[in-house]
Design an enzyme around this catalytic site. Sequence first.
Site, PDB file in Angstrom:
ATOM      1  N   HIS A 100      18.986  61.603  47.948  1.00  0.00           N
ATOM      2  CA  HIS A 100      18.687  61.830  46.530  1.00  0.00           C
ATOM      3  C   HIS A 100      20.004  61.671  45.774  1.00  0.00           C
ATOM      4  O   HIS A 100      21.073  61.992  46.320  1.00  0.00           O
ATOM      5  CB  HIS A 100      18.211  63.258  46.256  1.00  0.00           C
ATOM      6  N   ASP A 103      22.098  64.638  46.109  1.00  0.00           N
ATOM      7  CA  ASP A 103      22.644  64.950  47.446  1.00  0.00           C
ATOM      8  C   ASP A 103      24.039  64.387  47.595  1.00  0.00           C
ATOM      9  O   ASP A 103      24.902  64.984  48.224  1.00  0.00           O
ATOM     10  CB  ASP A 103      21.832  64.284  48.571  1.00  0.00           C
ATOM     11  N   GLU A 231       5.624  59.518  47.961  1.00  0.00           N
ATOM     12  CA  GLU A 231       5.498  60.388  49.140  1.00  0.00           C
ATOM     13  C   GLU A 231       4.526  61.524  48.839  1.00  0.00           C
ATOM     14  O   GLU A 231       4.851  62.430  48.079  1.00  0.00           O
ATOM     15  CB  GLU A 231       6.883  60.939  49.503  1.00  0.00           C
ATOM     16  N   GLU A 267       4.674  61.628  55.325  1.00  0.00           N
ATOM     17  CA  GLU A 267       5.461  62.627  56.071  1.00  0.00           C
ATOM     18  C   GLU A 267       4.552  63.463  56.962  1.00  0.00           C
ATOM     19  O   GLU A 267       3.519  63.969  56.503  1.00  0.00           O
ATOM     20  CB  GLU A 267       6.227  63.518  55.083  1.00  0.00           C
ATOM     21  N   HIS A 270       3.782  66.983  55.651  1.00  0.00           N
ATOM     22  CA  HIS A 270       2.929  66.979  54.458  1.00  0.00           C
ATOM     23  C   HIS A 270       1.479  66.699  54.837  1.00  0.00           C
ATOM     24  O   HIS A 270       0.556  67.252  54.228  1.00  0.00           O
ATOM     25  CB  HIS A 270       3.422  65.929  53.455  1.00  0.00           C
ATOM     26  N   ASP A 295       8.306  59.649  56.786  1.00  0.00           N
ATOM     27  CA  ASP A 295       9.269  60.741  56.900  1.00  0.00           C
ATOM     28  C   ASP A 295       8.896  61.493  58.158  1.00  0.00           C
ATOM     29  O   ASP A 295       7.799  62.050  58.270  1.00  0.00           O
ATOM     30  CB  ASP A 295       9.225  61.664  55.674  1.00  0.00           C
ATOM     31  N   ASP A 306       6.518  73.705  54.511  1.00  0.00           N
ATOM     32  CA  ASP A 306       7.226  72.531  55.000  1.00  0.00           C
ATOM     33  C   ASP A 306       8.411  72.965  55.863  1.00  0.00           C
ATOM     34  O   ASP A 306       9.528  73.079  55.372  1.00  0.00           O
ATOM     35  CB  ASP A 306       7.740  71.790  53.745  1.00  0.00           C
ATOM     36  N   ASP A 308       9.796  71.329  58.314  1.00  0.00           N
ATOM     37  CA  ASP A 308      10.706  70.196  58.548  1.00  0.00           C
ATOM     38  C   ASP A 308      11.463  70.270  59.869  1.00  0.00           C
ATOM     39  O   ASP A 308      12.677  70.049  59.912  1.00  0.00           O
ATOM     40  CB  ASP A 308      11.735  70.083  57.399  1.00  0.00           C
ATOM     41  N   ASP A 338      13.320  63.318  58.005  1.00  0.00           N
ATOM     42  CA  ASP A 338      13.322  64.350  56.955  1.00  0.00           C
ATOM     43  C   ASP A 338      13.154  65.675  57.687  1.00  0.00           C
ATOM     44  O   ASP A 338      12.129  66.347  57.572  1.00  0.00           O
ATOM     45  CB  ASP A 338      12.184  64.092  55.959  1.00  0.00           C
TER      46      ASP A 338
HETATM   47  C1  XLS Z   1      10.013  67.393  50.310  1.00  0.00           C
HETATM   48  C2  XLS Z   1      10.102  65.960  50.514  1.00  0.00           C
HETATM   49  C3  XLS Z   1      11.424  65.333  50.109  1.00  0.00           C
HETATM   50  C4  XLS Z   1      11.267  63.856  49.982  1.00  0.00           C
HETATM   51  C5  XLS Z   1      12.325  63.192  49.179  1.00  0.00           C
HETATM   52  O1  XLS Z   1       9.167  68.070  50.847  1.00  0.00           O
HETATM   53  O2  XLS Z   1       9.813  65.684  51.849  1.00  0.00           O
HETATM   54  O3  XLS Z   1      12.415  65.690  51.009  1.00  0.00           O
HETATM   55  O4  XLS Z   1      11.204  63.248  51.225  1.00  0.00           O
HETATM   56  O5  XLS Z   1      12.367  63.670  47.895  1.00  0.00           O
HETATM   57 NI    NI Z   2      10.001  63.856  52.804  1.00  0.00          NI
HETATM   58 NI    NI Z   3       8.811  67.408  53.033  1.00  0.00          NI
END
Ligand code: XLS
Ligand code: NI
Ligand code: NI
Length: 436
Positions: A100, A103, A231, A267, A270, A295, A306, A308, A338
């Site tokens: 991003h 980031d 996404e 993702e 998600h 992702d 999430d 991750d 991700d």
């Molecule tokens: C958040 C998203 C984010 C996207 C990019 O849950 O996964 O990380 O991948 O903005």
């Molecule tokens: Ni993501």
């Molecule tokens: Ni995410």
Amino acid sequence: MSFFSIKKPAKFEGAKSKKEFAFRHYDKNKKVLGKTMGEHLRFAMCWWHSTCWPGSDPFGGDTFLRPWHHSSDEMGAARQKADVMFEAMELTGIDFFTFHDRDIAPEGATLKESNANVSAIASYIEKKMAKSKKQLLWGTANLFSNRRFMAGAATNPDPDVFAYTAAQIKHAMDVTKGLGGANYVMWGGREGYETLLNTNIGHELEAAKRLLALVVEYKHKIGFKGPILIEPKPQEPTKHQYDYDVATVYSLISSLGAQKDVKVNVEQNHAILAGHTFEHEIALAAAWGIFGSIDLNRGDYQSGWDTDQFIVDVPEITVAMLEILKAGGFTTGGMNFDAKIRRQSIAPDDLVYAHVGSMDACAKGLLNAAAIIEDGTLGGIVNDRYAGWVTAQNKAMLAGKESLGQIAARVEKQNINPQPKSGQQERLENLINRFC
Ligand code: XLS
Ligand code: NI
Ligand code: NI
């Protein structure tokens, strides 16, 4: 100066290797179904989880204590993060990265100042890319962290926030293009609402559509070759997201007729939050011609958010890889980690081990999926299941050559009386297990 204690990149050592830091399955140049494993998997490392997140959770702060998180020299810290990213990519053999705007560089007092910070660090990154041959899979704009976005970005009730969003995206797209990014991503962040009591849902949907139209127009204006990737995510941060899942996002994309320019970035976590499976979301996107990228992470099946985590479940990856291969594999897309290490994994090397282990699990999943395709049994069973549709009459029915009345008359005349056949789910699940 190096951040990690590991000094040499992970190497392919074969399935029997007892070495911890090694690939057992990921043999980058090995050919699988006509492409190398590297070309199939196109791994990417993400800036935000790998260098920005300090290990905080809702009950506690920084556990990682990375030096750049506590530096008063914000631009120096941003360059240090870039150094660590490139060092981690070298050690893992990951060729792509994602970020991003916020980031890679600190936010300034004005958008102009923020943009200048992003551009300055982008040129630092560009030099590192030239040296290392690493590439940008995608860039995106952070339109959810700053408090100005608390009620959404494009879907904010305040038109100034819409305008600010458009301006921030413009710069992020310029920078992504400048670095040769293969795609540009839009995750909806706070594009949703908390309560209908203060929300004009019709207006917000119109604004979301307008922003997407502007982005597509700008992509053509600057000659950005890659697709825009949306996404989907069903909730978190907002209760009701306008980008809930692939199906919801498809309705937005197709309302603009933008299927050629806009695809999805699916993702795993998600998909789980939306009550689907990862492979469902991939297959649906492929069926609609909007499959773009992935992702890669793992959600917790008991918790509703999430998490991750790094994905390591080989059977789960196998069925996802099967759908990716059936879709023809990646073109501009790839597999972006991700994913974040747990907050107790405070040793710098933990980050490298996490990526290498997950890459290897993906490689095994790819090999399994390729073997399933080469074996052909599963594909044959699915083809047989739909075999009735190949007759001229049934093809004509699907193509709209018969009306409802004509079909009804034919059913009576030919005395059509369907006989159910077994779906064989358990036998097929057992078949998949033979390859895992
Ligand atoms: C958040 C998203 C984010 C996207 C990019 O849950 O996964 O990380 O991948 O903005
Ligand atoms: Ni993501
Ligand atoms: Ni995410």
